[in-house]
Design a protein around this motif. Structure first.
Motif, PDB file in Angstrom:
ATOM      1  N   LYS A   1      71.347  18.443  57.557  1.00 47.02           N
ATOM      2  CA  LYS A   1      70.105  17.917  57.011  1.00 47.02           C
ATOM      3  C   LYS A   1      68.994  18.220  58.010  1.00 47.02           C
ATOM      4  O   LYS A   1      69.182  18.026  59.216  1.00 47.02           O
ATOM      5  CB  LYS A   1      70.176  16.400  56.796  1.00 47.02           C
ATOM      6  N   VAL A   2      67.838  18.662  57.522  1.00 47.41           N
ATOM      7  CA  VAL A   2      66.716  18.961  58.408  1.00 47.41           C
ATOM      8  C   VAL A   2      65.627  17.927  58.161  1.00 47.41           C
ATOM      9  O   VAL A   2      65.037  17.871  57.071  1.00 47.41           O
ATOM     10  CB  VAL A   2      66.172  20.381  58.187  1.00 47.41           C
ATOM     11  N   TYR A   3      65.366  17.122  59.200  1.00 49.05           N
ATOM     12  CA  TYR A   3      64.364  16.066  59.116  1.00 49.05           C
ATOM     13  C   TYR A   3      63.064  16.505  59.796  1.00 49.05           C
ATOM     14  O   TYR A   3      63.057  17.381  60.674  1.00 49.05           O
ATOM     15  CB  TYR A   3      64.878  14.798  59.797  1.00 49.05           C
ATOM     16  N   ASP A   4      61.988  15.876  59.398  1.00 53.80           N
ATOM     17  CA  ASP A   4      60.697  16.048  60.059  1.00 53.80           C
ATOM     18  C   ASP A   4      60.810  15.563  61.505  1.00 53.80           C
ATOM     19  O   ASP A   4      61.130  14.399  61.754  1.00 53.80           O
ATOM     20  CB  ASP A   4      59.657  15.228  59.293  1.00 53.80           C
ATOM     21  N   GLN A   5      60.560  16.441  62.449  1.00 50.86           N
ATOM     22  CA  GLN A   5      60.724  16.110  63.864  1.00 50.86           C
ATOM     23  C   GLN A   5      59.414  15.826  64.586  1.00 50.86           C
ATOM     24  O   GLN A   5      59.431  15.458  65.769  1.00 50.86           O
ATOM     25  CB  GLN A   5      61.454  17.257  64.575  1.00 50.86           C
TER      26      GLN A   5
ATOM     27  N   TRP B   1      56.610  12.016  58.777  1.00 50.18           N
ATOM     28  CA  TRP B   1      56.307  11.932  57.346  1.00 50.18           C
ATOM     29  C   TRP B   1      57.524  12.235  56.476  1.00 50.18           C
ATOM     30  O   TRP B   1      57.712  11.618  55.446  1.00 50.18           O
ATOM     31  CB  TRP B   1      55.210  12.943  56.975  1.00 50.18           C
ATOM     32  N   GLY B   2      58.278  13.227  56.856  1.00 50.63           N
ATOM     33  CA  GLY B   2      59.354  13.734  56.018  1.00 50.63           C
ATOM     34  C   GLY B   2      59.070  15.148  55.571  1.00 50.63           C
ATOM     35  O   GLY B   2      57.919  15.554  55.384  1.00 50.63           O
ATOM     36  N   LEU B   3      60.126  15.937  55.422  1.00 56.05           N
ATOM     37  CA  LEU B   3      60.021  17.285  54.873  1.00 56.05           C
ATOM     38  C   LEU B   3      60.217  17.150  53.370  1.00 56.05           C
ATOM     39  O   LEU B   3      61.319  16.916  52.889  1.00 56.05           O
ATOM     40  CB  LEU B   3      61.063  18.203  55.509  1.00 56.05           C
ATOM     41  N   ARG B   4      59.137  17.324  52.612  1.00 57.28           N
ATOM     42  CA  ARG B   4      59.099  16.846  51.234  1.00 57.28           C
ATOM     43  C   ARG B   4      59.132  17.954  50.192  1.00 57.28           C
ATOM     44  O   ARG B   4      59.877  17.883  49.227  1.00 57.28           O
ATOM     45  CB  ARG B   4      57.849  15.988  51.037  1.00 57.28           C
TER      46      ARG B   4
ATOM     47  N   PRO C   1      61.896  11.932  53.286  1.00 61.76           N
ATOM     48  CA  PRO C   1      62.776  12.980  52.741  1.00 61.76           C
ATOM     49  C   PRO C   1      63.132  14.028  53.790  1.00 61.76           C
ATOM     50  O   PRO C   1      62.459  14.184  54.814  1.00 61.76           O
ATOM     51  CB  PRO C   1      61.934  13.584  51.623  1.00 61.76           C
ATOM     52  N   TYR C   2      64.190  14.759  53.495  1.00 59.83           N
ATOM     53  CA  TYR C   2      64.660  15.840  54.353  1.00 59.83           C
ATOM     54  C   TYR C   2      65.047  17.015  53.476  1.00 59.83           C
ATOM     55  O   TYR C   2      65.214  16.891  52.255  1.00 59.83           O
ATOM     56  CB  TYR C   2      65.857  15.383  55.192  1.00 59.83           C
ATOM     57  N   PHE C   3      65.216  18.187  54.115  1.00 62.33           N
ATOM     58  CA  PHE C   3      65.725  19.361  53.407  1.00 62.33           C
ATOM     59  C   PHE C   3      67.222  19.480  53.675  1.00 62.33           C
ATOM     60  O   PHE C   3      67.634  19.688  54.824  1.00 62.33           O
ATOM     61  CB  PHE C   3      65.019  20.628  53.868  1.00 62.33           C
ATOM     62  N   PRO C   4      68.072  19.329  52.652  1.00 59.93           N
ATOM     63  CA  PRO C   4      69.507  19.544  52.843  1.00 59.93           C
ATOM     64  C   PRO C   4      69.798  21.038  52.962  1.00 59.93           C
ATOM     65  O   PRO C   4      69.148  21.867  52.322  1.00 59.93           O
ATOM     66  CB  PRO C   4      70.117  18.960  51.572  1.00 59.93           C
ATOM     67  N   ILE C   5      70.777  21.395  53.766  1.00 57.26           N
ATOM     68  CA  ILE C   5      71.274  22.765  53.856  1.00 57.26           C
ATOM     69  C   ILE C   5      72.743  22.745  53.453  1.00 57.26           C
ATOM     70  O   ILE C   5      73.576  22.114  54.116  1.00 57.26           O
ATOM     71  CB  ILE C   5      71.137  23.347  55.274  1.00 57.26           C
ATOM     72  N   TYR C   6      73.067  23.415  52.349  1.00 60.30           N
ATOM     73  CA  TYR C   6      74.443  23.530  51.881  1.00 60.30           C
ATOM     74  C   TYR C   6      74.941  24.954  52.113  1.00 60.30           C
ATOM     75  O   TYR C   6      74.141  25.893  52.189  1.00 60.30           O
ATOM     76  CB  TYR C   6      74.544  23.166  50.406  1.00 60.30           C
ATOM     77  N   GLU C   7      76.260  25.107  52.236  1.00 57.97           N
ATOM     78  CA  GLU C   7      76.847  26.404  52.536  1.00 57.97           C
ATOM     79  C   GLU C   7      77.959  26.736  51.557  1.00 57.97           C
ATOM     80  O   GLU C   7      78.615  25.853  51.005  1.00 57.97           O
ATOM     81  CB  GLU C   7      77.417  26.417  53.955  1.00 57.97           C
ATOM     82  N   SER C   8      78.161  28.041  51.351  1.00 60.03           N
ATOM     83  CA  SER C   8      79.312  28.542  50.618  1.00 60.03           C
ATOM     84  C   SER C   8      79.833  29.769  51.340  1.00 60.03           C
ATOM     85  O   SER C   8      79.069  30.689  51.655  1.00 60.03           O
ATOM     86  CB  SER C   8      78.942  28.903  49.185  1.00 60.03           C
TER      87      SER C   8
ATOM     88  N   TYR D   1      65.110  14.340  46.394  1.00 62.85           N
ATOM     89  CA  TYR D   1      64.457  13.074  46.076  1.00 62.85           C
ATOM     90  C   TYR D   1      65.458  11.938  46.167  1.00 62.85           C
ATOM     91  O   TYR D   1      65.972  11.446  45.165  1.00 62.85           O
ATOM     92  CB  TYR D   1      63.813  13.154  44.691  1.00 62.85           C
ATOM     93  N   GLY D   2      65.717  11.506  47.395  1.00 67.05           N
ATOM     94  CA  GLY D   2      66.735  10.504  47.644  1.00 67.05           C
ATOM     95  C   GLY D   2      66.323   9.109  47.231  1.00 67.05           C
ATOM     96  O   GLY D   2      65.275   8.894  46.630  1.00 67.05           O
ATOM     97  N   PRO D   3      67.150   8.111  47.575  1.00 68.67           N
ATOM     98  CA  PRO D   3      66.855   6.724  47.187  1.00 68.67           C
ATOM     99  C   PRO D   3      65.679   6.149  47.972  1.00 68.67           C
ATOM    100  O   PRO D   3      65.095   6.815  48.830  1.00 68.67           O
ATOM    101  CB  PRO D   3      68.159   5.995  47.520  1.00 68.67           C
ATOM    102  N   ASN D   4      65.337   4.890  47.683  1.00 68.05           N
ATOM    103  CA  ASN D   4      64.228   4.192  48.354  1.00 68.05           C
ATOM    104  C   ASN D   4      62.908   4.916  48.167  1.00 68.05           C
ATOM    105  O   ASN D   4      62.081   5.010  49.080  1.00 68.05           O
ATOM    106  CB  ASN D   4      64.516   4.014  49.847  1.00 68.05           C
ATOM    107  N   ASN D   5      62.725   5.465  46.970  1.00 68.84           N
ATOM    108  CA  ASN D   5      61.493   6.155  46.610  1.00 68.84           C
ATOM    109  C   ASN D   5      61.193   7.325  47.544  1.00 68.84           C
ATOM    110  O   ASN D   5      60.044   7.690  47.760  1.00 68.84           O
ATOM    111  CB  ASN D   5      60.294   5.186  46.587  1.00 68.84           C
ATOM    112  N   ASN D   6      62.263   7.894  48.153  1.00 72.44           N
ATOM    113  CA  ASN D   6      62.088   9.115  48.936  1.00 72.44           C
ATOM    114  C   ASN D   6      61.115   8.925  50.093  1.00 72.44           C
ATOM    115  O   ASN D   6      60.254   9.759  50.361  1.00 72.44           O
ATOM    116  CB  ASN D   6      61.588  10.249  48.020  1.00 72.44           C
TER     117      ASN D   6
END
Length: 377
Positions: free
Chosen positions: A98-102, A106-109, A79-86, A71-76
């Motif tokens: 980051k995975v955006y709606d392609q 609309w956004g991946l919400r 939105p996108y789905f972040p992918i983090y790694e370890s 839920y990022g800034p600017n009222n989302n």
């Protein structure tokens, strides 16, 4: 069902199906984690900041991936789905992509889910990373369940196919959204499970569709559909047990015990849960039971039957069974309570990684990870 929307707006297949064997885990021992911070949103994030975390272990590299509702800034607005790694068992985390709606703009919400193909399906090779989730416009007027794929280890994702389309993203009876995906491979096909409010006979039911190429999807099949209209099962999660049965958990608004008690069903065929009876509540010997937004895994440690582990959305504890769901015990964990937490088996099959991203309308939500040693329970 996604209760956050309510709170915020009020705020080629084989002829005979053969069960797969449970996976063999040969990863190195996993480090013990106690609420390790994966992601702490900046102050300009919109409440609830983060929610609905999901994880994946890439077994060839022993790399962990995590994603969540962001839920990022600017009222989302987009939105996108972040992918983090370890790469060290969850001790340290960094952003991979980051995975955006392609396709919809609309956004991946809502409700991401990560999955690694265990075998070739269509033109997608074993090891392809899949990302399911719901694309929803800023006004929440539509819901579209999607499938994305990565063939480079999760650095770049591309759109694959639309799976199911529904109406306004509100968990109200009479609305028609689709959401909460979960993926499983069976009989050389991919099963795409989800929660469905489009059937006028059911406020919500659990269903699935299957595909042999990830592009075309078969008919809608009921998994859990109760005859009373306002009984609302939600949030499918499925694990394969060592006796060949598939174990399904779901939250159940309509449960005798309490609204949203966690129920389970067992079936030798993960496409036929609707034939498996009305389901049973998970209840420990002390009388306690999990409530809301469940997730389950089967762990090969803990005895000859291994251990089933079930998390819920109202407790930090988990419920475990060492006798294939006959009896249950409540076990404490170091991980915080979250609206829905992911469970992941690592460390040679004895460690369960628990990742949460906070509670509904949480003003201080962040994404954290903890572990429990199932073999030592």
């Amino acid at each position: 069902m996604h209760l956050f929307t309510l709170l915020t707006l009020l705020p080629l297949a084989a002829a005979t199906a053969i069960p797969q064997s449970p996976p063999s885990y040969q990863q190195p021992s996993a480090p013990a984690l106690d609420s390790v911070l994966i992601f702490d949103p900046p102050s300009n994030y919109t409440v609830p900041r983060t929610l609905y975390a999901r994880t994946l272990l890439l077994k060839k590299t022993n790399t962990l991936l995590a994603t969540w509702e962001n839920y990022g800034p600017n009222n989302n607005t987009f939105p996108y789905f972040p992918i983090y790694e370890s790469t060290d068992g969850g001790v340290n985390w960094s952003e991979r992509t980051k995975v955006y709606d392609q396709v919809n703009g609309w956004g991946l919400r809502y409700q991401p889910f990560l999955y690694e193909l265990e075998e070739d399906i269509g033109d997608y090779a074993a090891g392809t990373i899949l990302l399911a989730g719901s694309s929803i416009p800023d006004d929440l007027s539509e819901t579209q369940l999607e499938l994305y794929a990565s063939t480079d280890g999760g650095y770049e994702f591309t759109f694959v196919s639309h799976v199911a389309r529904g109406g306004v993203a509100l968990p109200n009876n009479g609305e028609t959204p689709v959401w909460e995906p979960f993926l499983l491979t069976y009989n050389h096909e991919l099963i795409y499970y989800y929660s469905d409010q489009r059937d006028p006979a059911h406020g919500q039911k659990l269903v699935h569709q299957v595909s042999s190429d990830l592009l075309a999807w078969g008919p809608i099949v009921d998994d859990v559909a109760y005859p009373t209209y306002d009984w609302r099962p939600g949030m499918t999660t499925v694990s394969l047990l060592p006796n060949g049965s598939y174990f399904l958990t779901y939250e159940f608004y309509g449960a005798v015990e309490e609204a949203f008690a966690v129920y389970y069903r067992l079936s030798e065929d993960p496409t036929k849960f609707d034939d498996a009876g009305d389901g049973s509540v998970i209840r420990a010997g002390d009388g306690t039971f999990p409530v809301g937004s469940p997730y389950n895994v089967w762990v090969p440690s803990g005895g000859e039957n291994g251990t089933i582990v079930v998390s819920c959305g109202t407790e930090g504890d988990v419920w475990v069974s060492g006798d294939l769901a006959e009896t249950w015990e409540r076990v404490a964990t170091p991980e915080k309570t979250s609206y829905t937490r992911s469970l992941l088996v690592e460390g040679g099959g004895g460690t369960v990684l628990i990742v949460g991203a906070g509670v509904l309308n949480g003003e201080e939500n962040n994404v954290t990870a903890s572990t429990i040693d199932v073999g030592g329970l």
